[in-house]
Structures are given as structure tokens and as C-alpha cells.
Write an enzyme that holds these catalytic residues in place. Structure first.
Site, PDB file in Angstrom:
ATOM      1  N   ARG A  16      41.548  -0.201  31.208  1.00  0.00           N
ATOM      2  CA  ARG A  16      41.614  -1.826  30.849  1.00  0.00           C
ATOM      3  C   ARG A  16      43.123  -2.053  30.405  1.00  0.00           C
ATOM      4  O   ARG A  16      43.621  -3.070  30.281  1.00  0.00           O
ATOM      5  CB  ARG A  16      40.787  -2.043  29.633  1.00  0.00           C
ATOM      6  CG  ARG A  16      39.352  -2.191  30.018  1.00  0.00           C
ATOM      7  CD  ARG A  16      38.403  -2.639  28.773  1.00  0.00           C
ATOM      8  NE  ARG A  16      37.902  -1.208  28.416  1.00  0.00           N
ATOM      9  CZ  ARG A  16      37.452  -1.201  27.016  1.00  0.00           C
ATOM     10  NH1 ARG A  16      37.037  -2.293  26.328  1.00  0.00           N
ATOM     11  NH2 ARG A  16      37.162   0.102  26.718  1.00  0.00           N
ATOM     12  N   ARG A 332      78.918   1.315  19.552  1.00  0.00           N
ATOM     13  CA  ARG A 332      78.244   2.328  20.405  1.00  0.00           C
ATOM     14  C   ARG A 332      78.210   3.890  19.731  1.00  0.00           C
ATOM     15  O   ARG A 332      78.955   3.742  18.627  1.00  0.00           O
ATOM     16  CB  ARG A 332      78.645   2.570  21.819  1.00  0.00           C
ATOM     17  CG  ARG A 332      78.326   1.321  22.655  1.00  0.00           C
ATOM     18  CD  ARG A 332      79.037   1.254  24.117  1.00  0.00           C
ATOM     19  NE  ARG A 332      78.722   2.554  24.652  1.00  0.00           N
ATOM     20  CZ  ARG A 332      79.699   2.854  25.744  1.00  0.00           C
ATOM     21  NH1 ARG A 332      80.439   2.242  26.111  1.00  0.00           N
ATOM     22  NH2 ARG A 332      79.228   3.895  26.550  1.00  0.00           N
ATOM     23  N   ALA A 379      93.729  -9.349  20.006  1.00  0.00           N
ATOM     24  CA  ALA A 379      92.623  -9.803  21.120  1.00  0.00           C
ATOM     25  C   ALA A 379      93.192  -9.363  22.363  1.00  0.00           C
ATOM     26  O   ALA A 379      94.110  -9.201  22.750  1.00  0.00           O
ATOM     27  CB  ALA A 379      92.587 -11.530  21.156  1.00  0.00           C
ATOM     28  N   TYR A 386      89.452   6.330  30.305  1.00  0.00           N
ATOM     29  CA  TYR A 386      88.646   7.096  31.327  1.00  0.00           C
ATOM     30  C   TYR A 386      89.800   6.939  32.757  1.00  0.00           C
ATOM     31  O   TYR A 386      90.150   6.074  33.167  1.00  0.00           O
ATOM     32  CB  TYR A 386      87.200   6.440  31.852  1.00  0.00           C
ATOM     33  CG  TYR A 386      86.533   6.854  32.873  1.00  0.00           C
ATOM     34  CD1 TYR A 386      86.233   8.296  32.774  1.00  0.00           C
ATOM     35  CD2 TYR A 386      86.037   6.335  33.845  1.00  0.00           C
ATOM     36  CE1 TYR A 386      85.479   8.903  33.805  1.00  0.00           C
ATOM     37  CE2 TYR A 386      85.102   6.998  34.684  1.00  0.00           C
ATOM     38  CZ  TYR A 386      84.681   8.042  34.869  1.00  0.00           C
ATOM     39  OH  TYR A 386      83.954   8.945  35.650  1.00  0.00           O
TER      40      TYR A 386
HETATM   41  C1  UD1 Z   1      33.320   4.450  21.001  1.00  0.00           C
HETATM   42  C2  UD1 Z   1      31.629   4.842  20.280  1.00  0.00           C
HETATM   43  C3  UD1 Z   1      31.291   3.472  19.584  1.00  0.00           C
HETATM   44  C4  UD1 Z   1      32.422   2.859  18.672  1.00  0.00           C
HETATM   45  C5  UD1 Z   1      33.735   2.971  19.290  1.00  0.00           C
HETATM   46  C6  UD1 Z   1      34.852   2.521  18.395  1.00  0.00           C
HETATM   47  C7  UD1 Z   1      30.817   6.407  21.647  1.00  0.00           C
HETATM   48  C8  UD1 Z   1      29.596   6.761  22.547  1.00  0.00           C
HETATM   49  N1  UD1 Z   1      30.907   5.080  21.126  1.00  0.00           N
HETATM   50  O1  UD1 Z   1      32.958   3.649  21.951  1.00  0.00           O
HETATM   51  O2  UD1 Z   1      30.329   3.660  18.944  1.00  0.00           O
HETATM   52  O3  UD1 Z   1      32.192   1.780  18.131  1.00  0.00           O
HETATM   53  O4  UD1 Z   1      34.061   3.922  20.041  1.00  0.00           O
HETATM   54  O5  UD1 Z   1      36.298   2.125  18.779  1.00  0.00           O
HETATM   55  O6  UD1 Z   1      31.214   7.320  20.909  1.00  0.00           O
HETATM   56  N2  UD1 Z   1      37.002   9.906  25.459  1.00  0.00           N
HETATM   57  C9  UD1 Z   1      37.354  11.016  25.938  1.00  0.00           C
HETATM   58  N3  UD1 Z   1      36.507  11.564  26.624  1.00  0.00           N
HETATM   59  C10 UD1 Z   1      35.432  10.811  27.319  1.00  0.00           C
HETATM   60  C11 UD1 Z   1      35.394   9.462  26.839  1.00  0.00           C
HETATM   61  C12 UD1 Z   1      36.172   9.130  25.883  1.00  0.00           C
HETATM   62  O7  UD1 Z   1      38.270  11.941  25.480  1.00  0.00           O
HETATM   63  O8  UD1 Z   1      34.918  11.267  28.184  1.00  0.00           O
HETATM   64  C13 UD1 Z   1      37.895   9.254  24.356  1.00  0.00           C
HETATM   65  C14 UD1 Z   1      38.758   8.138  24.489  1.00  0.00           C
HETATM   66  O9  UD1 Z   1      39.949   8.502  25.175  1.00  0.00           O
HETATM   67  C15 UD1 Z   1      38.872   7.293  23.130  1.00  0.00           C
HETATM   68  C16 UD1 Z   1      37.645   7.755  22.477  1.00  0.00           C
HETATM   69  O10 UD1 Z   1      36.889   8.793  23.089  1.00  0.00           O
HETATM   70  O11 UD1 Z   1      39.952   7.687  22.461  1.00  0.00           O
HETATM   71  C17 UD1 Z   1      36.442   6.596  22.665  1.00  0.00           C
HETATM   72  O12 UD1 Z   1      36.195   6.420  23.878  1.00  0.00           O
HETATM   73  P1  UD1 Z   1      35.822   4.980  24.573  1.00  0.00           P
HETATM   74  O13 UD1 Z   1      35.411   4.945  25.936  1.00  0.00           O
HETATM   75  O14 UD1 Z   1      37.027   4.064  23.844  1.00  0.00           O
HETATM   76  O15 UD1 Z   1      34.560   4.491  23.711  1.00  0.00           O
HETATM   77  P2  UD1 Z   1      34.124   3.474  23.310  1.00  0.00           P
HETATM   78  O16 UD1 Z   1      33.198   2.569  24.322  1.00  0.00           O
HETATM   79  O17 UD1 Z   1      35.014   2.313  22.625  1.00  0.00           O
HETATM   80 MG    MG Z   2      37.436   2.574  22.556  1.00  0.00          MG
END
Ligand code: UD1
Ligand code: MG
Length: 454
Positions: A16, A332, A379, A386
């Protein structure tokens, strides 16, 4: 139990953001989102910090070479529960585990300390918040007695559940044992086809394992960055916090909404900063100094009672007390302005020392130059430093007066007390206390008449 491991989830695609830059490398206050989280994690002195990222994350790792991190690969992004599983082999059985998100940058050390302190010995502690608009977030489901029974993701929630305002921040503290027992039981039967970390809450409830909840007082602490709009909103919030903190130390700030610190700013008392000032890196401004509007200051130390007038760019400089700079000056790196010196409009200074009470007031380039005390640079003076291959030094001793529009061809030395006539091209050293002029002699053509039309 005193072994604390911290897992930071950062493998999400961040689609996104519509950007080729990985989400966690987008900056807040000039610092990558993930770095905010890593630094907060470090404040808790864990045994190890594990960052879960995708297999194509070299650019992320390279940014954090200076940190001691166990990078854990999650080849397929199958959900938050799946992400945590990847880190478990690196964590001892008898450990506490704190889970953070790489895209939730403003979580505070104090809140996390509280969360860990509140954690039931063999249970889980969850950070929640109440949002008037909880769209997109996991909802906290409680029973009649107020106990947390489950978390339901927005996309899986019934209309009734969607009305719940209490949301899951995603941040939680638990034990390695609980994660090992429950994560392998997760399934993908949900709206997103993912292994939800949040599904373990319902399992814990069924097994009567205590789930504690800490309600975040400060919702911005748990605000996540999913798109550019949220990033910009959080940036303003972050800047407001910095401005509030500096104003509480006495900073006279014209407008906190038009002020950006992308690094660290330390101030003395009675410092005034006008609108649209950007601070980058480490900047220190001492007592009674005034910074005018539209200034950019980077890695610079400014002394007492200095005036920086409008629209200057100052980087990598030391500016002593009582100097006056600008408007429209560019200073600088590796420049040093001694006390009482002045650098005026359209003057560029690079790798140059300007001595006490010396002045370069208009339209000059001073590069690789050492200027003594009480010197006046006219001025349009240019140091020609250089030769197309190498840089050379100009030395201008105390009490020198350089006339306007002079070119000083370096390497060159202008002796103490010398005066250089305006318009000179000085190619060899000029002696002390003498007037040196190097320009075509002025002549007048007698019997000359202007050509007339027709
Ligand atoms: C998640 C929570 C939700 C919470 C929200 C808060 C879950 C299922 N949902 O949803 O309850 O309200 O965060 O912001 O946990 N990530 C990974 N690997 C993956 C998927 C995600 O490392 O396979 C990491 C993402 O980079 C991110 C975090 O986990 O830092 C959260 O993932 P994201 O997809 O943003 O979860 P949300 O749908 O926002
Ligand atoms: Mg999130």
C-alpha cells in the site's frame, strides 16, 4: 524468568506504500521506521533482537549493519503467526518473548516495560487501544466478565464485532513455551488465508491460560504505517512531540507545525527559531541565538548570541559566539567561523576557517581557505581553489583587505595587513602591509567618437 528475546516483524510487502523502497526503510524524523523500533527494543536490553524479513531484504539488512541483529528469513508472507514461527528456533525454551512490528515506530520503552511487567508468569500480555475509527484492525472480544476471549480481524468480523472500538495493537509479550505450543496449531481458514498470530488468544482462553491487557493511553504509540498518508500523519505527530519537548525546555518556536527535526537538536536558553527550519543530524544551538525563517541546519554547532538570518544552508560547521550569517548564505562541511565573524548573502564557504571579526558580506566563494582575524573580503571575491585536478589552499592573514571582484588563484598567501585592489587577479603571493593590484591598466582613448546610426 529473565531471558528476554524481541521479535520484530518486518516481512510484510508494504504494497500500500506504492514504492520501490521497502516499507520499513521509509523514514520518520529522518530515521527508517525499523530503526525507531530497533532502538526502542535495545532500551529493554534483550538477550537478542530478531528481525523477521522477506528473503529479498538485502537493502534492509545493509542499513542496519551497526546493530547486533539476528535476521530471520520468511520466504513466503503467510501471516503474522507464520512470521513468528520462523524466529522460534533461535529462542531458548525458557524465555520471555516480546513481539513488535517494524511499521509501528512510536511505541515507547515505558509502555513496553509496563507490558512486560504486567505479563502473567505463564500467560500473555496484550497491548490494546480504543480507536473511534477501528477500520482495518483486529477487534478485542471480551466475555461478560470482561476477560479477553479472542481477537477477530476486521475482515473476519461480524457487523456487531466491527462496532467494537477496542483494537489489537499487535504488540504482545508472552513466553517462548506458549508460542511453541500454540503457533503450530494455527490454520489459514480465514478471510485472508493467513496464519494469524492473533488466533492464539482464543486458544489460550479455551485452555484457561491468563491473558492480560494493557490499554495504551497514547494511541499514536501503536499507530502503524500502511500507506503514505499514515506516514505523513505520524511524521507530524512525531515532530509535534519533539517541538513540545524543546518548548518545554524553553525554546521560543514561532510555529511547531512548521518545524522539522530529522536527528537531534540540543538548545541553550533563550534560543529563538522562526518558521520552516529543518534540522538534520546532530545540531546544537547555544544560548540567546536566533535562527531566522527557512533555514536548513545539519550536523552543526552554533554558539551563543549568533544570528542566522533567513534562508541559509549550513552543514558540518562550527560557528562561534556572536557571528552573523545570511541571509542566503551557504556554509559547507568543515567550516569554522570564529567569534564575531560574518558571512553575508550569496557567500559560499567550504572547508574554510574565518577568523575573529572577519567579514565576507556579499557574493563570494571561499573554499579551502584560512582567513585570519579582522579581515575584510570584498564583494565578489573568489578563491580559485581547483585546477581541474587538485584542490589548493588560500591563506589570508590578519587585517587583510581584499577589494571587490578579486580572484585569488590558489595555492596563494596574502600577507598580514595587505590590501588587494578591486578587480585583481592574484596569482602569486602578496606581501604584508602593501597594496597589490593586478589588473589591466585603465586607459582613455582620445579622439574617440561613438558610432552613429544611418
Ligand atoms: C495486524 C493484526 C491486527 C492488528 C494490526 C495492528 C494479525 C493477524 N493482525 O494486522 O490484529 O490490529 O496488525 O496494526 O496479526 N508481517 C510479516 N510477515 C507476514 C505478515 C506480516 O512479517 O507474513 C509483518 C508486517 O511486516 C507488519 C506486521 O507483521 O510489520 C503486521 O502485518 P500486517 O499485514 O500489517 O497486519 P495487519 O493486517 O495490519
Ligand atoms: Mg498493518
Amino acid at each position: 524468568m529473565n531471558l528476554l528475546h524481541i521479535i520484530i516483524l518486518a516481512a510484510g510487502k508494504g504494497s500500500r506504500m506504492h514504492s520501490s523502497v521497502p516499507k520499513v526503510l521509509h523514514t520518520l524524523g529522518g530515521k527508517p521506521l525499523l530503526e525507531h523500533v530497533i532502538q526502542t527494543a535495545q532500551n529493554l536490553h534483550p538477550k537478542k533482537i530478531h528481525v523477521v524479513c522477506s528473503d529479498n531484504s538485502t537493502s534492509i539488512r545493509e542499513c542496519f549493519n551497526q546493530y547486533d541483529i539476528n535476521w530471520v528469513e520468511q520466504t513466503k508472507q503467510l501471516g503474522t503467526g507464520h512470521a513468528v514461527i520462523q524466529a522460534l528456533p533461535f529462542i531458548e525454551q525458557a524465555s520471555q518473548v516480546l513481539i513488535l512490528y517494524g511499521d509501528v515506530p512510536l511505541i515507547s520503552t515505558t509502555t513496553l516495560e509496563q507490558l512486560i511487567e504486567d505479563m502473567p508468569a505463564e500467560g500473555l500480555s496484550l497491548l490494546t487501544a480504543k480507536f473511534s475509527d477501528p477500520t482495518g484492525l483486529g477487534r478485542i472480544i471480551r466475555d461478560n466478565l470482561g476477560a479477553i476471549t479472542a481477537i477477530v480481524e476486521h475482515k473476519d468480523a461480524s457487523p456487531l464485532q466491527q462496532d467494537i472500538k477496542e483494537i489489537n495493537s499487535g504488540i504482545l509479550a508472552t513466553t517462548s513455551k506458549i508460542l511453541r505450543n500454540y503457533l503450530p496449531r494455527l490454520h489459514q481458514h480465514n478471510a485472508q488465508g493467513e496464519y494469524y498470530l492473533t488466533d492464539i488468544i482464543a486458544m489460550l482462553h479455551t485452555d484457561s491460560i491468563p491473558v492480560n491487557c494493557l490499554l495504551a493511553i497514547n494511541p499514536e504509540e501503536i499507530a502503524g504505517v500502511n500507506d503514505q498518508k499514515q506516514l505523513a500523519k505520524l511524521e507530524r505527530q512525531y515532530q509535534k512531540n519533539i517541538a513540545d519537548n524543546l518548548m518545554s525546555q524553553g525554546l521560543n518556536l514561532a510555529d511547531p507545525t512548521r518545524f522539522d527535526v530529522r536527528g537531534n537538536l540540543t538548545i541553550g536558553s533563550d534560543v529563538t527559531i522562526d518558521i520552516n527550519v529543518i534540522i538534520e543530524g546532530n545540531v546544537a544551538i547555544d544560548t540567546c541565538t536566533t535562527i531566522g525563517p527557512n533555514n536548513f541546519l545539519k550536523n552543526t554547532r552554533i554558539g551563543k548570541n549568533v544570528t542566522v538570518k533567513a534562508s541559509c544552508v549550513i552543514e558540518g560547521a562550527i560557528i562561534d559566539d556572536n557571528c552573523i550569517i545570511g541571509p542566503f548564505a551557504r556554509i559547507r562541511p568543515n567550516s569554522y567561523l570564529e567569534s564575531g565573524s560574518r558571512v553575508g548573502n550569496f557567500v559560499e564557504v567550504k572547508n574554510t576557517k574565518i577568523g575573529k571579526n572577519s567579514k565576507a558580506s556579499h557574493l563570494s566563494y571561499l573554499g579551502d581557505t584560512i582567513i585570519g582575524n579582522d579581515v575584510n573580503i570584498g564583494a565578489g571575491t573568489i578563491t580559485c581553489n581547483y585546477d581541474g585536478v587538485d584542490k589548493h589552499q588560500t591563506i589570508i592573514e590578519d587585517l587583510v583587505f581584499i577589494g571587490s571582484n578579486t580572484a585569488l588563484i590558489a595555492p596563494i598567501k596574502i600577507g598580514k595587513g595587505a590590501m588587494i585592489g578591486a578587480g585583481s587577479v592574484i596569482a602569486t603571493d602578496a606581501p604584508a602591509d602593501k597594496l597589490t593590484v593586478a589588473r589591466v591598466k585603465q586607459i582613455t582613448i582620445e579622439n574617440w567618437s561613438r558610432k552613429k546610426k544611418g
